[in-house]
Enzyme design. Structure first.
Site, short mmCIF file in Angstrom:
data_model
loop_
_atom_site.label_atom_id
_atom_site.label_comp_id
_atom_site.label_asym_id
_atom_site.label_seq_id
_atom_site.Cartn_x
_atom_site.Cartn_y
_atom_site.Cartn_z
N VAL A 1 0.83 -1.20 0.00
CA VAL A 1 0.00 0.00 0.00
C VAL A 1 0.87 1.26 0.00
CG1 VAL A 1 -1.66 1.33 1.39
CG2 VAL A 1 -1.97 -1.14 1.09
N ASP B 1 11.09 4.13 5.35
CA ASP B 1 11.02 2.77 5.88
C ASP B 1 12.24 2.53 6.75
OD1 ASP B 1 9.25 0.13 4.62
OD2 ASP B 1 10.88 -0.25 6.04
N GLY C 1 -15.23 -20.98 -5.37
CA GLY C 1 -13.87 -21.49 -5.50
C GLY C 1 -13.42 -22.19 -4.24
N GLY D 1 -8.52 -16.00 -0.26
CA GLY D 1 -7.14 -16.01 0.25
C GLY D 1 -6.57 -14.60 0.18
N CYS E 1 -5.46 -9.94 2.75
CA CYS E 1 -6.45 -9.06 3.39
C CYS E 1 -7.67 -9.78 3.96
CB CYS E 1 -6.89 -8.00 2.40
SG CYS E 1 -5.50 -7.07 1.76
N LYS F 1 -4.05 -15.13 -6.43
CA LYS F 1 -5.03 -14.74 -7.46
C LYS F 1 -4.25 -14.23 -8.67
CE LYS F 1 -5.86 -9.91 -6.53
NZ LYS F 1 -6.84 -8.86 -6.37
N ARG G 1 0.71 -14.96 -0.19
CA ARG G 1 0.09 -15.00 1.14
C ARG G 1 -1.29 -15.64 1.08
NH1 ARG G 1 1.17 -8.90 2.95
NH2 ARG G 1 1.03 -8.62 0.70
C1 UGA Z 1 -9.25 -7.15 -1.22
C2 UGA Z 1 -10.41 -6.20 -1.54
O1 UGA Z 1 -11.03 -6.60 -2.75
C3 UGA Z 1 -9.94 -4.76 -1.65
O2 UGA Z 1 -11.05 -3.91 -1.84
C4 UGA Z 1 -9.22 -4.38 -0.34
O3 UGA Z 1 -8.71 -3.05 -0.38
C5 UGA Z 1 -8.03 -5.33 -0.12
O4 UGA Z 1 -8.57 -6.68 -0.03
C6 UGA Z 1 -7.34 -4.93 1.13
O5 UGA Z 1 -7.95 -4.98 2.21
O6 UGA Z 1 -6.20 -4.45 1.06
P1 UGA Z 1 -7.40 -8.40 -2.68
O7 UGA Z 1 -7.10 -9.20 -1.46
O8 UGA Z 1 -6.29 -7.83 -3.48
O9 UGA Z 1 -8.35 -7.15 -2.32
O10 UGA Z 1 -8.17 -9.38 -3.66
P2 UGA Z 1 -9.62 -9.74 -4.22
O11 UGA Z 1 -9.54 -9.64 -5.68
O12 UGA Z 1 -10.70 -9.01 -3.55
O13 UGA Z 1 -9.67 -11.29 -3.83
C7 UGA Z 1 -9.57 -11.74 -2.49
C8 UGA Z 1 -9.78 -13.24 -2.42
O14 UGA Z 1 -11.14 -13.59 -2.72
C9 UGA Z 1 -8.93 -14.02 -3.44
O15 UGA Z 1 -8.48 -15.20 -2.83
C10 UGA Z 1 -9.92 -14.34 -4.54
O16 UGA Z 1 -9.56 -15.48 -5.27
C11 UGA Z 1 -11.18 -14.57 -3.73
N1 UGA Z 1 -12.41 -14.39 -4.52
C12 UGA Z 1 -12.68 -13.19 -5.08
C13 UGA Z 1 -13.30 -15.45 -4.65
O17 UGA Z 1 -13.07 -16.57 -4.14
N2 UGA Z 1 -14.47 -15.26 -5.35
C14 UGA Z 1 -14.77 -14.07 -5.90
O18 UGA Z 1 -15.86 -13.95 -6.50
C15 UGA Z 1 -13.86 -13.01 -5.78
#
Ligand code: UGA
Length: 434
Positions: free
Chosen positions: A11, A30, A251, A255, A258, A318, A325
């Protein structure tokens, strides 16, 4: 304005580069000298689309620099953004030690009326604790604010430049006004709230999305019991605009760095404030149990893993990131190896150390650079991450007609009929196809 971003993790680096691109003078601070040294040469220690280009551009323009020196970074800063990590403590709550360390280190160097912004994900009430660390050490007046981050990995630069909203949690007009001005170029709706609401909004956003994923995974599990296809169900319910068909892919469970952490923190926070029957406690449990359950199911369908050659497609958590992580690969591959499979891993970006996947030099594990190599003579193709390279691959090219081969579509990305037509036994999530 002069800005300092403390913490050059994911971030921090993205925010620093984007704020610099608005024309501000930005310093990334940092305590890790190695990180700072490589960022000075525009070397980003992780893969994030478009970030290196932005970094190079802003450094060349003289707007972005990196340092380990608190005095140099803070003494002239109008706005200081704390974006350090908040790992989970053993009880599941956020460990705020790095936030507090940053607060104590910056306090003596503050210039008058500087604004200290907490961007790290922190529980409601943290700003008061930050204030208690700064106040005894500061010699000037300052303001505090909470501005949570909503970017996704893999599209972090885009998301930071095109946020759906900017949430500013503060107590004073001066903080609201300066922070609103800082975010003006984004042309996004600004939500002015109390710091506690901003902090709660961050947890609520992630917990909602994680719950949504858990919900559709639960529906998928029920579909497997009754012959329904979860993709039909998604299509059918998605027309209701209150539901929608976006962000709705069943799925292996969520993961990444976050969702698992934030839902665990909210669950632990709920328990700590006496809400022991809270929904998020259950969501966390369901997600933690999911891989185990699905792997047992897959194992039954392929007749056990012993002696099977498994092509494991997608090692990161992803697509469009090399972040490992809470990636499914880190939990599934050790299990496959322990159960006697030979695993060949492929990922377009993530090239993890095999030890992260539970493999030793003697393990039946290798990583290759192409999908063809991974799938060569595989008994089972396990497609885990929806990287475009994997989704668009022509699996007919690796079909070995002399034996039965299974394709496990762990993200429901393929057309089952097409996969069956080319000779694979198809296994999806909640699809009851075969
Ligand atoms: C997530 C949020 O989407 C962001 O809005 C937030 O700012 C971020 O966490 C954070 O707190 O920093 P991120 O972890 O990068 O972002 O990824 P996502 O694309 O949201 O996916 C998170 C997880 O959910 C992945 O493991 C993905 O495979 C899974 N997922 C996502 C599903 O299993 N099904 C879905 O329909 C969408």
């Amino acid at each position: 304005m002069n800005l300092t971003v403390i913490g050059t993790g994911f971030v921090g680096v993205v925010s620093a580069a984007v704020y610099a691109s608005f024309g501000h003078q930005v310093i990334g601070l940092d305590v890790d000298e190695k990180k700072v040294a490589s960022l000075r040469q525009s070397i980003v220690p992780f893969y994030e689309p478009n970030l290196t280009e932005l970094l190079v551009e802003q450094q060349k323009a003289g707007r972005l620099s990196f340092t380990t020196d608190y005095h140099a970074a803070i003494s002239d800063a109008d706005i200081i953004i704390i974006a350090v990590g908040t790992p989970s403590a053993p009880d599941g709550q956020a460990d705020l030690k790095y936030v507090f360390m940053a607060a104590e280190s910056l306090a003596p160097h503050l210039k008058s009326n500087a604004i200290v912004v907490v961007k790290s994900t922190v529980p409601p009430g943290t700003l008061d604790k930050v204030d208690a660390r700064i106040k005894p050490l500061a010699t000037v007046t300052y303001h505090l604010a909470s501005v949570p981050e909503f970017l996704r990995e893999g599209s972090a630069v885009y998301d930071t430049l095109h946020p759906s909203r900017v949430v500013i949690g503060a107590e004073h007009d001066e903080a609201f006004e300066k922070l609103e001005l800082l975010h003006k170029p984004l042309n996004a709706p600004v939500v002015r709230v109390k710091p506690e609401s901003a902090q709660m909004a961050k947890y609520a956003a992630n917990a909602y999305l994680a719950t949504r994923i858990t919900f559709i995974n639960q529906i998928a599990d029920l579909c497997e019991k009754n012959g329904a296809d979860v993709e039909d169900v998604i299509q059918a319910i998605g027309f209701d605009q209150r539901v929608g068909s976006h962000y709705w892919y069943p799925g292996l469970g969520y993961g990444g760095s976050c969702f698992p952490k934030d839902v665990k923190e909210l669950a632990a926070y709920s328990k700590a404030v006496g809400e022991t029957g809270n929904l998020f406690i259950k969501v966390n449990e369901l997600n933690d149990a999911r891989l185990e359950r699905l792997m047992a199911n897959f194992s039954r369908q392929v007749g056990g893993w012993q002696g099977k050659k498994v092509a494991f497609l997608g090692l990161s958590f992803k697509p469009h990131t090399d972040d490992m992580r809470e990636a499914p690969s880190t939990k599934i591959i050790p299990r496959l190896l322990a159960e006697g499979a030979t695993v060949v891993g492929y990922d377009p970006m993530a090239k993890p150390d095999p030890s992260l996947l539970g493999a030793t030099p003697d393990s039946a594990f290798s990583q290759v650079d192409t999908i063809e190599e991974a799938c060569q003579d595989a008994d089972v193709i396990l497609a885990v991450v929806e990287w475009p390279q994997i989704v668009s691959f022509d699996f007919a090219a690796v079909r070995n007609q002399s034996k039965q081969q299974w394709l496990i579509d762990a993200r429901n990305q393929f057309e089952p009929e097409m996969i069956k037509k080319i000779g694979f036994t198809y296994i999806g999530i909640g699809r009851s196809i075969n």
